[in-house]
Write an enzyme that holds these catalytic residues in place. Structure first.
Site, PDB file in Angstrom:
ATOM      1  N   GLN A   1       9.885  71.310   2.985  1.00 51.94           N
ATOM      2  CA  GLN A   1       8.582  71.369   2.302  1.00 51.94           C
ATOM      3  C   GLN A   1       8.632  70.552   1.012  1.00 51.94           C
ATOM      4  O   GLN A   1       9.433  70.841   0.123  1.00 51.94           O
ATOM      5  CB  GLN A   1       8.248  72.828   1.983  1.00 51.94           C
TER       6      GLN A   1
ATOM      7  N   LYS B   1       9.505  80.677  14.128  1.00 50.57           N
ATOM      8  CA  LYS B   1       9.687  81.221  12.774  1.00 50.57           C
ATOM      9  C   LYS B   1      10.799  82.271  12.812  1.00 50.57           C
ATOM     10  O   LYS B   1      10.707  83.246  13.570  1.00 50.57           O
ATOM     11  CB  LYS B   1       8.384  81.866  12.276  1.00 50.57           C
TER      12      LYS B   1
ATOM     13  N   ASP C   1      10.448  76.394  12.080  1.00 52.02           N
ATOM     14  CA  ASP C   1       9.445  76.317  11.011  1.00 52.02           C
ATOM     15  C   ASP C   1      10.071  76.785   9.700  1.00 52.02           C
ATOM     16  O   ASP C   1      11.013  77.581   9.704  1.00 52.02           O
ATOM     17  CB  ASP C   1       8.254  77.240  11.313  1.00 52.02           C
ATOM     18  N   MET C   2       9.517  76.311   8.572  1.00 48.10           N
ATOM     19  CA  MET C   2      10.014  76.772   7.279  1.00 48.10           C
ATOM     20  C   MET C   2       8.995  77.721   6.659  1.00 48.10           C
ATOM     21  O   MET C   2       7.819  77.404   6.593  1.00 48.10           O
ATOM     22  CB  MET C   2      10.266  75.585   6.340  1.00 48.10           C
TER      23      MET C   2
ATOM     24  N   THR D   1       1.323  65.762   8.327  1.00 51.75           N
ATOM     25  CA  THR D   1       0.299  65.785   7.269  1.00 51.75           C
ATOM     26  C   THR D   1      -1.028  65.281   7.831  1.00 51.75           C
ATOM     27  O   THR D   1      -1.047  64.516   8.804  1.00 51.75           O
ATOM     28  CB  THR D   1       0.716  64.884   6.081  1.00 51.75           C
ATOM     29  N   HIS D   2      -2.123  65.729   7.182  1.00 54.00           N
ATOM     30  CA  HIS D   2      -3.453  65.179   7.494  1.00 54.00           C
ATOM     31  C   HIS D   2      -3.967  64.386   6.312  1.00 54.00           C
ATOM     32  O   HIS D   2      -5.132  64.034   6.263  1.00 54.00           O
ATOM     33  CB  HIS D   2      -4.433  66.310   7.803  1.00 54.00           C
TER      34      HIS D   2
ATOM     35  N   ARG E   1      -4.056  81.494   6.478  1.00 54.42           N
ATOM     36  CA  ARG E   1      -3.480  80.352   5.750  1.00 54.42           C
ATOM     37  C   ARG E   1      -4.306  79.090   5.994  1.00 54.42           C
ATOM     38  O   ARG E   1      -4.562  78.301   5.099  1.00 54.42           O
ATOM     39  CB  ARG E   1      -2.020  80.129   6.164  1.00 54.42           C
ATOM     40  N   ARG E   2      -4.737  78.905   7.249  1.00 56.18           N
ATOM     41  CA  ARG E   2      -5.539  77.711   7.570  1.00 56.18           C
ATOM     42  C   ARG E   2      -6.890  77.767   6.877  1.00 56.18           C
ATOM     43  O   ARG E   2      -7.380  76.778   6.365  1.00 56.18           O
ATOM     44  CB  ARG E   2      -5.769  77.588   9.091  1.00 56.18           C
TER      45      ARG E   2
ATOM     46  N   GLY F   1       4.011  72.094   2.444  1.00 60.13           N
ATOM     47  CA  GLY F   1       4.367  73.494   2.172  1.00 60.13           C
ATOM     48  C   GLY F   1       3.099  74.289   1.921  1.00 60.13           C
ATOM     49  O   GLY F   1       2.229  73.847   1.162  1.00 60.13           O
TER      50      GLY F   1
ATOM     51  N   ARG G   1      11.070  67.733  10.230  1.00 60.87           N
ATOM     52  CA  ARG G   1       9.623  67.677   9.972  1.00 60.87           C
ATOM     53  C   ARG G   1       9.434  67.796   8.458  1.00 60.87           C
ATOM     54  O   ARG G   1       9.992  68.697   7.838  1.00 60.87           O
ATOM     55  CB  ARG G   1       8.903  68.831  10.662  1.00 60.87           C
TER      56      ARG G   1
HETATM   57  P1  FDA Z   1      -3.925  68.493   2.393  1.00 59.34           P
HETATM   58  O1  FDA Z   1      -3.858  69.963   2.349  1.00 59.34           O
HETATM   59  O2  FDA Z   1      -4.178  67.743   1.136  1.00 59.34           O
HETATM   60  O3  FDA Z   1      -4.983  68.100   3.487  1.00 59.34           O
HETATM   61  C1  FDA Z   1      -5.408  66.755   3.686  1.00 59.34           C
HETATM   62  C2  FDA Z   1      -6.758  66.798   4.385  1.00 59.34           C
HETATM   63  O4  FDA Z   1      -6.601  67.395   5.684  1.00 59.34           O
HETATM   64  C3  FDA Z   1      -7.787  67.702   3.692  1.00 59.34           C
HETATM   65  O5  FDA Z   1      -8.465  66.993   2.688  1.00 59.34           O
HETATM   66  C4  FDA Z   1      -8.669  68.100   4.839  1.00 59.34           C
HETATM   67  O6  FDA Z   1      -9.561  67.049   5.145  1.00 59.34           O
HETATM   68  C5  FDA Z   1      -7.700  68.230   5.988  1.00 59.34           C
HETATM   69  N1  FDA Z   1      -7.226  69.627   6.151  1.00 59.34           N
HETATM   70  C6  FDA Z   1      -6.036  70.134   5.764  1.00 59.34           C
HETATM   71  N2  FDA Z   1      -5.939  71.431   6.147  1.00 59.34           N
HETATM   72  C7  FDA Z   1      -7.097  71.735   6.765  1.00 59.34           C
HETATM   73  C8  FDA Z   1      -7.606  72.905   7.406  1.00 59.34           C
HETATM   74  N3  FDA Z   1      -6.898  74.030   7.477  1.00 59.34           N
HETATM   75  N4  FDA Z   1      -8.840  72.851   7.968  1.00 59.34           N
HETATM   76  C9  FDA Z   1      -9.572  71.725   7.922  1.00 59.34           C
HETATM   77  N5  FDA Z   1      -9.147  70.576   7.339  1.00 59.34           N
HETATM   78  C10 FDA Z   1      -7.926  70.585   6.769  1.00 59.34           C
HETATM   79  N6  FDA Z   1       3.927  74.421   6.163  1.00 59.34           N
HETATM   80  C11 FDA Z   1       5.011  75.182   5.882  1.00 59.34           C
HETATM   81  O7  FDA Z   1       5.119  75.712   4.775  1.00 59.34           O
HETATM   82  N7  FDA Z   1       5.986  75.354   6.832  1.00 59.34           N
HETATM   83  C12 FDA Z   1       5.914  74.769   8.059  1.00 59.34           C
HETATM   84  O8  FDA Z   1       6.819  74.941   8.873  1.00 59.34           O
HETATM   85  C13 FDA Z   1       4.762  73.981   8.358  1.00 59.34           C
HETATM   86  N8  FDA Z   1       4.639  73.371   9.569  1.00 59.34           N
HETATM   87  C14 FDA Z   1       3.602  72.484   9.774  1.00 59.34           C
HETATM   88  C15 FDA Z   1       3.532  71.754  10.966  1.00 59.34           C
HETATM   89  C16 FDA Z   1       2.562  70.783  11.129  1.00 59.34           C
HETATM   90  C17 FDA Z   1       2.506  70.008  12.409  1.00 59.34           C
HETATM   91  C18 FDA Z   1       1.631  70.522  10.069  1.00 59.34           C
HETATM   92  C19 FDA Z   1       0.606  69.427  10.185  1.00 59.34           C
HETATM   93  C20 FDA Z   1       1.665  71.260   8.923  1.00 59.34           C
HETATM   94  C21 FDA Z   1       2.633  72.258   8.766  1.00 59.34           C
HETATM   95  N9  FDA Z   1       2.675  73.034   7.613  1.00 59.34           N
HETATM   96  C22 FDA Z   1       3.783  73.817   7.369  1.00 59.34           C
HETATM   97  C23 FDA Z   1       1.504  73.082   6.696  1.00 59.34           C
HETATM   98  C24 FDA Z   1       1.626  72.085   5.586  1.00 59.34           C
HETATM   99  O9  FDA Z   1       2.634  72.512   4.689  1.00 59.34           O
HETATM  100  C25 FDA Z   1       0.294  71.950   4.828  1.00 59.34           C
HETATM  101  O10 FDA Z   1      -0.068  73.165   4.290  1.00 59.34           O
HETATM  102  C26 FDA Z   1      -0.864  71.445   5.652  1.00 59.34           C
HETATM  103  O11 FDA Z   1      -0.445  70.479   6.557  1.00 59.34           O
HETATM  104  C27 FDA Z   1      -1.920  70.808   4.763  1.00 59.34           C
HETATM  105  O12 FDA Z   1      -1.351  69.764   4.034  1.00 59.34           O
HETATM  106  P2  FDA Z   1      -1.721  68.214   4.243  1.00 59.34           P
HETATM  107  O13 FDA Z   1      -0.467  67.421   4.113  1.00 59.34           O
HETATM  108  O14 FDA Z   1      -2.454  68.028   5.501  1.00 59.34           O
HETATM  109  O15 FDA Z   1      -2.573  67.859   2.955  1.00 59.34           O
END
Ligand code: FDA
Length: 300
Positions: free
Chosen positions: A154, A91, A125-126, A217-218, A279-280, A179, A175
């Site tokens: 993002q 970061k 990272d962003m 993404t998840h 944040r998580r 966001g 990546r």
């Molecule tokens: P969404 O938030 O809709 O989640 C989909 C599903 O995943 C949820 O329904 C839940 O089941 C599960 N889930 C998601 N988060 C969870 C949690 N904390 N605990 C438990 N379950 C959870 N952002 C950013 O602004 N700058 C960055 O540099 C990065 N870098 C980054 C790297 C990597 C490897 C990942 C996977 C993510 C990031 N992010 C990020 C975070 C990203 O922007 C986003 O906030 C999260 O990945 C959650 O978004 P999803 O796409 O997973 O969808």
């Protein structure tokens, strides 16, 4: 997010740090490099790659950046020495981006050179939208000298489709994530579906241009859409990777690995775990709810 979850998320800053730490421990590898390396070893054994993140952001004194640079250098050395499959994520605000742009760039260059000398790779990272433009500039300036550097875009930002096109033209290593920072409607899309659609269009633009894409993404819907694009373009496994956060969506991760896709897990560690953990937890009101219930003993 429903009203109860909104209330829970608003209450989180009131929770004492030790309690936050206990519930957030699934998302953070530990406070030390040794603990982080142990997690990377376990992930590698599960056929996952890793990216190490030294926790810390938005520092107040430039002098703090030295510890971060040295920690990344130590991490890069340990990755090489132990033959681990991991790169690093950095970061720029932890290197002083908001305090002194030139000093930040110098510190970042030291990390980049160390990684380059070891044949490793640095992902920038962003962070929040106040630093998007400068972060992208630092990326493109670094990219002139090395390909061992990657950007994050993002999907929620209005500007990101254009940034994705520019990255596609430059064959950048990107990546794509949704966001995580709270941004106003003038800056970022707010609706779940519109963010999803932007995400998929950005991934498609980048993959179609032949960029190496980290599909971070998840969200099972986005994973399915990305898989459809990968199939349509007949991409080799080496052309992309999925990325997930430590402690999130283990089942989806294992399914993708079993199907033969490359998958990288983001492994944060360090003493500055609080901001990242919050944040998580805010993304996961189910866990946050347990914490707040434990705190107030109520049926919130
Ligand atoms: P969404 O938030 O809709 O989640 C989909 C599903 O995943 C949820 O329904 C839940 O089941 C599960 N889930 C998601 N988060 C969870 C949690 N904390 N605990 C438990 N379950 C959870 N952002 C950013 O602004 N700058 C960055 O540099 C990065 N870098 C980054 C790297 C990597 C490897 C990942 C996977 C993510 C990031 N992010 C990020 C975070 C990203 O922007 C986003 O906030 C999260 O990945 C959650 O978004 P999803 O796409 O997973 O969808």
């Amino acid at each position: 997010m429903n009203l109860v979850n909104q209330l829970i998320v608003k209450s989180l800053p009131l929770v004492p740090k030790p309690l936050v730490r206990r519930f957030a421990s699934r998302y953070v590898a530990g406070e030390t490099l040794a603990q982080a390396l142990q997690v990377v070893r376990r992930l590698n054994a599960e056929k996952c790659m890793a990216t190490l993140d030294v926790l810390g952001e938005d520092i107040l004194e430039l002098s703090e950046t030295e510890t971060t640079v040295v920690e990344y250098q130590n991490a890069l050395e340990a990755i090489a020495k132990n033959g681990l499959d991991s790169n690093i994520s950095v970061k720029l605000t932890a290197l002083g981006l908001k305090l002194d742009d030139a000093a930040c760039r110098r510190q970042f260059q030291r990390i980049l050179e160390n990684a380059g000398a070891r044949g490793n790779f640095v992902r920038i990272d962003m962070e929040d939208s106040s630093v998007t433009e400068e972060t992208i500039r630092v990326y493109f300036d670094a990219r002139r000298a090395t390909e061992r550097v990657g950007l994050v875009l993002q999907a929620y930002l209005h500007r990101s489709r254009e940034d994705a096109q520019r990255a596609a033209d430059a064959k950048a290593n990107v990546r794509v994530c949704k966001g995580i920072y709270v941004e106003p409607p003038e800056v970022a899309l707010q609706g779940r579906e519109e963010i999803r659609n932007n995400y998929s269009q950005m991934v498609d633009t980048l993959l179609e241009a032949g960029c190496y894409v980290g599909i971070a993404t998840h969200d099972p819907v986005l994973v399915e859409r990305a898989l459809a694009t990968i199939q349509r373009l007949q991409l080799r496994r080496e052309a992309y990777e999925f990325q997930m956060l430590l402690g999130v969506a283990g089942d989806l991760r294992r399914r993708l690995v079993a199907a033969g896709h490359r998958l990288r897990v983001y492994v944060p560690y360090g003493v500055s775990w609080y901001g990242y953990s919050m944040r998580r937890l805010k993304e996961n009101p189910a866990i946050a709810g347990h914490i707040v219930k434990g705190l107030f003993g109520s049926g919130l």
